[in-house]
Design an enzyme around this catalytic site. Structure first.
Site, PDB file in Angstrom:
ATOM      1  N   GLU A  13      -6.777   4.865   7.831  1.00 48.91           N
ATOM      2  CA  GLU A  13      -6.508   6.290   7.548  1.00 48.91           C
ATOM      3  C   GLU A  13      -7.722   6.946   6.892  1.00 48.91           C
ATOM      4  O   GLU A  13      -8.015   8.112   7.138  1.00 48.91           O
ATOM      5  CB  GLU A  13      -5.250   6.408   6.673  1.00 48.91           C
ATOM      6  CG  GLU A  13      -3.991   6.086   7.486  1.00 48.91           C
ATOM      7  CD  GLU A  13      -2.862   5.451   6.705  1.00 48.91           C
ATOM      8  OE1 GLU A  13      -2.858   5.510   5.463  1.00 48.91           O
ATOM      9  OE2 GLU A  13      -1.969   4.868   7.360  1.00 48.91           O
ATOM     10  N   LYS A  60       0.216   4.270  -0.222  1.00 50.35           N
ATOM     11  CA  LYS A  60      -0.371   5.456   0.427  1.00 50.35           C
ATOM     12  C   LYS A  60      -0.129   6.693  -0.440  1.00 50.35           C
ATOM     13  O   LYS A  60      -0.144   6.583  -1.661  1.00 50.35           O
ATOM     14  CB  LYS A  60       0.165   5.596   1.855  1.00 50.35           C
ATOM     15  CG  LYS A  60      -0.028   4.297   2.655  1.00 50.35           C
ATOM     16  CD  LYS A  60       0.178   4.451   4.129  1.00 50.35           C
ATOM     17  CE  LYS A  60      -0.060   3.104   4.809  1.00 50.35           C
ATOM     18  NZ  LYS A  60       0.005   3.168   6.276  1.00 50.35           N
ATOM     19  N   HIS A  73      -9.404   1.411   4.759  1.00 51.40           N
ATOM     20  CA  HIS A  73      -8.154   1.582   5.508  1.00 51.40           C
ATOM     21  C   HIS A  73      -8.404   2.520   6.685  1.00 51.40           C
ATOM     22  O   HIS A  73      -9.188   3.470   6.583  1.00 51.40           O
ATOM     23  CB  HIS A  73      -7.057   2.149   4.585  1.00 51.40           C
ATOM     24  CG  HIS A  73      -5.700   2.040   5.212  1.00 51.40           C
ATOM     25  ND1 HIS A  73      -5.267   2.925   6.175  1.00 51.40           N
ATOM     26  CD2 HIS A  73      -4.701   1.143   5.046  1.00 51.40           C
ATOM     27  CE1 HIS A  73      -4.044   2.560   6.564  1.00 51.40           C
ATOM     28  NE2 HIS A  73      -3.688   1.489   5.892  1.00 51.40           N
ATOM     29  N   SER A  98       3.555  -2.335  10.220  1.00 53.39           N
ATOM     30  CA  SER A  98       5.007  -2.452  10.431  1.00 53.39           C
ATOM     31  C   SER A  98       5.548  -3.836  10.074  1.00 53.39           C
ATOM     32  O   SER A  98       6.467  -4.338  10.710  1.00 53.39           O
ATOM     33  CB  SER A  98       5.380  -2.085  11.874  1.00 53.39           C
ATOM     34  OG  SER A  98       5.016  -0.747  12.155  1.00 53.39           O
ATOM     35  N   GLU A 132      -5.382  -4.828  10.323  1.00 53.14           N
ATOM     36  CA  GLU A 132      -4.329  -3.838  10.575  1.00 53.14           C
ATOM     37  C   GLU A 132      -4.590  -3.123  11.901  1.00 53.14           C
ATOM     38  O   GLU A 132      -5.379  -2.165  11.948  1.00 53.14           O
ATOM     39  CB  GLU A 132      -4.314  -2.796   9.453  1.00 53.14           C
ATOM     40  CG  GLU A 132      -4.028  -3.380   8.089  1.00 53.14           C
ATOM     41  CD  GLU A 132      -3.384  -2.369   7.153  1.00 53.14           C
ATOM     42  OE1 GLU A 132      -2.372  -2.722   6.549  1.00 53.14           O
ATOM     43  OE2 GLU A 132      -3.875  -1.228   7.062  1.00 53.14           O
ATOM     44  N   GLY A 158       2.706   2.183  10.830  1.00 56.93           N
ATOM     45  CA  GLY A 158       3.685   3.263  10.710  1.00 56.93           C
ATOM     46  C   GLY A 158       4.370   3.614  12.011  1.00 56.93           C
ATOM     47  O   GLY A 158       5.042   4.641  12.125  1.00 56.93           O
ATOM     48  N   ASN A 197       0.883  -1.167   0.000  1.00 55.87           N
ATOM     49  CA  ASN A 197       0.000   0.000   0.000  1.00 55.87           C
ATOM     50  C   ASN A 197       0.919   1.214   0.000  1.00 55.87           C
ATOM     51  O   ASN A 197       1.518   1.524   1.030  1.00 55.87           O
ATOM     52  CB  ASN A 197      -0.905  -0.028   1.241  1.00 55.87           C
ATOM     53  CG  ASN A 197      -1.705   1.259   1.373  1.00 55.87           C
ATOM     54  OD1 ASN A 197      -1.737   2.084   0.463  1.00 55.87           O
ATOM     55  ND2 ASN A 197      -2.356   1.432   2.515  1.00 55.87           N
TER      56      ASN A 197
HETATM   57  P1  13P Z   1       3.181   0.249   7.667  1.00 59.21           P
HETATM   58  O1  13P Z   1       3.675  -1.032   7.064  1.00 59.21           O
HETATM   59  O2  13P Z   1       3.930   1.458   7.225  1.00 59.21           O
HETATM   60  O3  13P Z   1       3.043   0.132   9.165  1.00 59.21           O
HETATM   61  O4  13P Z   1       1.680   0.462   7.095  1.00 59.21           O
HETATM   62  C1  13P Z   1       0.779  -0.572   7.169  1.00 59.21           C
HETATM   63  C2  13P Z   1      -0.427  -0.183   6.419  1.00 59.21           C
HETATM   64  O5  13P Z   1      -1.172   0.704   6.811  1.00 59.21           O
HETATM   65  C3  13P Z   1      -0.694  -0.881   5.143  1.00 59.21           C
HETATM   66  O6  13P Z   1      -1.969  -0.583   4.671  1.00 59.21           O
END
Ligand code: 13P
Length: 250
Positions: free
Chosen positions: A97, A12, A95, A213, A167, A173, A10
């Site tokens: 976010e 982002k 997601h 992560s 997740e 992150g 992803n």
């Molecule tokens: P990270 O791997 O940066 O923690 O992000 C995970 C994520 O949100 C994938 O959609």
């Protein structure tokens, strides 16, 4: 039948079109022999150049968002037909976010899931708890509620084709990864929820990823768990680390 692992990046809000092309070129020789299915979920503006750059490779294309509407006066939105025409197969829906920053609620996400499936795109439906919810001991109840709400009206056959990504928000992150036992507990609860809603055959087919992560150092242990069928990778998907995760079994 064993489920094939699916490792998706992803990206982002990262990578301009020219940077996207360079990243695909960097990763291409590194991921080409993967046993797992490999997916790049990229920003809307990168979809066309990435589709071009992965032609003839083992990589599938994914989008990070989709409209719940077919077409028309919805400024800034991208429809399922646009994604399909550009060669997209997967789409991330729900997601954390988008739930947090853009206030996308379960009713809205359910409409996106239904629209994607109706059009023939495969949703990667995300769910996950906050740190407060985990500490309050309500993680599994929360995840079951998200899954049941987001899958309203989805048939068993459609559900079997989907991907669900667990997740934990506190692991995204942050560098904090759920332990493989924590991740397995929730991924198993998701599979059990699919059995409750549908049947065990559907639950055996649906693929469940862990995200948060994930990196070369922890992916092997996570991916060895019986109910973890892949990863949804953020930060590590933007560099050669992604290929190490894709090749976790080599
Ligand atoms: P990270 O791997 O940066 O923690 O992000 C995970 C994520 O949100 C994938 O959609």
């Amino acid at each position: 039948m064993a489920r094939r692992k699916i490792i998706a990046g992803n990206w982002k809000m990262n990578k301009t079109p020219s940077e996207a092309k360079a990243l695909v070129e960097l990763l291409a020789p590194l991921v080409k022999d993967a046993d797992a299915e490999v997916v790049y979920c990229v920003p809307a503006i990168d979809i066309v150049p990435v589709a071009e750059a992965i032609k003839g490779s083992n990589v599938q294309l994914g989008a990070e968002n989709i409209s719940d509407q077919d077409a028309g006066a919805f400024t800034g939105e991208i429809s399922a037909d646009m994604l399909l025409d550009a060669g997209v197969k997967y789409v991330i829906i729900g997601h954390s976010e988008r739930r947090q920053y853009y206030k996308e609620d379960d009713a809205f996400l359910n409409r996106k899931v239904l629209k994607a499936l109706e059009k023939g795109l495969t949703p990667i439906l995300c769910c996950g708890e906050t740190l407060e919810q985990r500490e309050a001991g309500v993680t599994l109840d929360w995840i079951r509620l998200q899954i049941k709400s987001d899958l309203q009206g989805v048939t068993a056959e459609q559900a079997a084709s989907m991907v669900i990504a667990y997740e934990p928000i506190w692991a995204i992150g942050t560098g904090k990864t759920a332990t493989s036992d924590q991740a397995e507990e929730v991924c198993k609860a998701i599979r059990d929820t699919i059995t409750d809603i549908y049947d065990s055959d559907t639950a055996e087919k649906i693929r469940i990823q862990y995200g948060g992560s994930m990196k070369p150092a922890n992916c092997k242990e996570l991916l060895a768990k019986p109910d973890i069928d892949g990863g949804l990778i953020g930060g590590a998907a933007l560099k050669a680390d992604f290929a190490e995760i894709v090749n976790y079994n080599k």
